[in-house]
Design a protein around this motif. Structure first.
Motif, PDB file in Angstrom:
ATOM      1  N   ASN A 120       3.172  54.058   1.281  1.00 49.53           N
ATOM      2  CA  ASN A 120       3.382  51.992   1.657  1.00 49.53           C
ATOM      3  C   ASN A 120       3.946  50.926   1.155  1.00 49.53           C
ATOM      4  N   ALA A 121       4.374  51.174  -0.359  1.00 51.73           N
ATOM      5  CA  ALA A 121       4.877  50.542  -1.481  1.00 51.73           C
ATOM      6  C   ALA A 121       6.438  50.848  -1.121  1.00 51.73           C
TER       7      ALA A 121
ATOM      8  N   GLY B  41       7.938  45.157   8.135  1.00 48.58           N
ATOM      9  CA  GLY B  41       6.901  45.558   6.715  1.00 48.58           C
ATOM     10  C   GLY B  41       5.630  45.827   7.114  1.00 48.58           C
ATOM     11  N   SER B  42       4.241  46.271   6.778  1.00 50.33           N
ATOM     12  CA  SER B  42       3.066  45.679   6.982  1.00 50.33           C
ATOM     13  C   SER B  42       2.006  46.571   6.382  1.00 50.33           C
ATOM     14  N   THR B  43       0.483  45.753   5.935  1.00 53.23           N
ATOM     15  CA  THR B  43      -0.305  46.333   4.899  1.00 53.23           C
ATOM     16  C   THR B  43      -0.235  48.010   6.348  1.00 53.23           C
ATOM     17  N   PRO B  44      -1.618  48.324   5.973  1.00 49.93           N
ATOM     18  CA  PRO B  44      -2.016  49.377   6.632  1.00 49.93           C
ATOM     19  C   PRO B  44      -2.967  48.662   7.745  1.00 49.93           C
ATOM     20  N   GLU B  45      -3.087  47.599   6.938  1.00 50.69           N
ATOM     21  CA  GLU B  45      -5.028  47.401   7.535  1.00 50.69           C
ATOM     22  C   GLU B  45      -3.962  46.253   8.591  1.00 50.69           C
ATOM     23  N   GLN B  46      -2.399  45.824   8.808  1.00 50.65           N
ATOM     24  CA  GLN B  46      -2.352  44.894   9.745  1.00 50.65           C
ATOM     25  C   GLN B  46      -1.405  46.444  10.636  1.00 50.65           C
TER      26      GLN B  46
ATOM     27  N   ALA C 204      -0.761  53.824  -0.450  1.00 51.69           N
ATOM     28  CA  ALA C 204      -0.464  53.034  -0.924  1.00 51.69           C
ATOM     29  C   ALA C 204       1.021  53.040  -1.475  1.00 51.69           C
TER      30      ALA C 204
ATOM     31  N   THR D 125       2.178  51.784   7.205  1.00 52.86           N
ATOM     32  CA  THR D 125       3.113  50.449   7.715  1.00 52.86           C
ATOM     33  C   THR D 125       3.421  50.813   9.336  1.00 52.86           C
TER      34      THR D 125
ATOM     35  N   ASN E   7       7.938  50.433   2.900  1.00 53.65           N
ATOM     36  CA  ASN E   7       8.168  48.529   2.249  1.00 53.65           C
ATOM     37  C   ASN E   7       9.357  48.425   1.528  1.00 53.65           C
TER      38      ASN E   7
ATOM     39  N   ASP F  12      -5.003  55.983  -2.753  1.00 53.46           N
ATOM     40  CA  ASP F  12      -4.533  55.218  -3.640  1.00 53.46           C
ATOM     41  C   ASP F  12      -2.654  55.946  -2.856  1.00 53.46           C
TER      42      ASP F  12
END
Length: 321
Positions: free
Chosen positions: A267-268, A292-297, A264, A118, A271, A261
């Motif tokens: 990341n959670a 804050g972001s997703t892994p893809e972002q 994730a 993130t 964030n 997983d």
């Protein structure tokens, strides 16, 4: 047949075990490698966010400072670590953009060797000048530099640093010419700016803030597209350079092939940590803007940064050992 059957059973067991591992993660402390010395802005952000992540995850997030080679030593160590989520990196624009472009040796690939987690925060830079330069705006500075090409110099915290390339991007976008004077860190450069030995500098806003507020130096613009809360300083867009944007950033990365997983779950937690009001207040004191972001972002952010800075760095012929 027996070999094939055993292989199939082993593979099935591994698939069954992977979600169970992710569900129980973490069962021991997580090491967050900061690839710079203790006390710097990256280290402070890591400690603020890491403390809250510890509470959320129920396991300690231990900060480990592994400084050296502009962040390359710590980043390379994480790239080679076991991909299990227990060793992660506080990456920056240096580790994942500038060093990979400028470095003559490539100890890691910023895209292939890491799993993005993130983007945590952005930290704006600021263009500051000494009063004796006689300019009160970015446009006045540009006019002066065009009137007297090559006569003026700007300071940075060192060759190949984000502040150095901020100056080179400014020159490229404004068609101006300044000499770059690299210092051994932002502190010595600021001392000379305050003393008037050098008249122009690009700096991190948190480091410059006390000198700006005390009237020792003059801030012409923050190097982002919008004003920074708490500072009465125009943005570069307001100053007429709508496409100019430079800032430092902090983001979390794991070694490549870390289970999704597990990514994730980290990341959670990260964030959630930066959304905590107390954490946000402490980061705001550093002039850090939470993202804050997703892994893809984050993956797209890294690719975008590489695309922006590669032509600037190659045009300026900046390289580091």
């Amino acid at each position: 047949m027996n070999m094939t059957r055993r292989s199939t059973l082993a593979g099935a067991a591994a698939l069954l075990a992977a979600p169970a591992f992710a569900q129980s993660f973490p069962t021991r402390p997580i090491t967050l490698v900061v690839p710079f010395a203790a006390g710097g802005s990256t280290d402070v952000v890591a400690r603020i966010v890491g403390q809250k992540m510890s509470e959320i995850l129920g396991q300690q997030v231990v900060i480990e400072n592994r400084a050296g080679a502009g962040g390359n030593i710590g980043a390379a160590a994480v790239a080679k670590a076991a991909p299990d989520g227990y060793t992660i990196l506080m990456g920056t624009i240096s580790t994942h953009t500038l060093n990979p472009i400028m470095g003559k040796t490539k100890p890691y690939d910023p895209v292939k060797d890491f799993a993005p987690i993130t983007l945590l925060v952005n930290v704006p830079n600021v263009l500051v000048v000494h009063e004796s330069l006689g300019v009160n705006s970015v446009q006045e500075l540009i006019a002066l530099l065009k009137k007297e090409p090559g006569k003026h110099s700007y300071a940075s915290s060192g060759n190949g640093t984000p502040l150095h390339v901020s100056g080179e991007l400014f020159k490229r976008m404004t068609g101006t010419d300044m000499q770059h004077v690299p210092y051994r860190g932002a502190g010595p450069a600021m001392n000379d700016l305050v003393g008037g030995q050098i008249k122009i500098m690009f700096d991190n806003l948190p480091a410059s803030a006390p000198f700006i507020r005390q009237g020792q130096i003059k801030a012409l613009a923050v190097t982002v597209k919008e004003r920074v809360p708490g500072f009465d300083i125009p943005s570069m867009a307001e100053a007429g350079l709508k496409d100019y944007e430079t800032y430092s950033w902090n983001a979390l990365f794991a070694p490549a092939n870390t289970p999704p997983d597990v990514i994730a779950k980290i990341n959670a937690a990260a964030n959630a940590a930066i959304k905590d009001p107390a954490v946000q207040n402490r980061l705001r004191e550093l002039s850090a803007v939470t993202v804050g972001s997703t892994p893809e972002q984050l993956a797209e952010h890294v690719k975008r940064e590489l695309a922006i800075w590669e032509p600037v760095i190659k045009a300026a012929q900046i390289s580091i050992d």
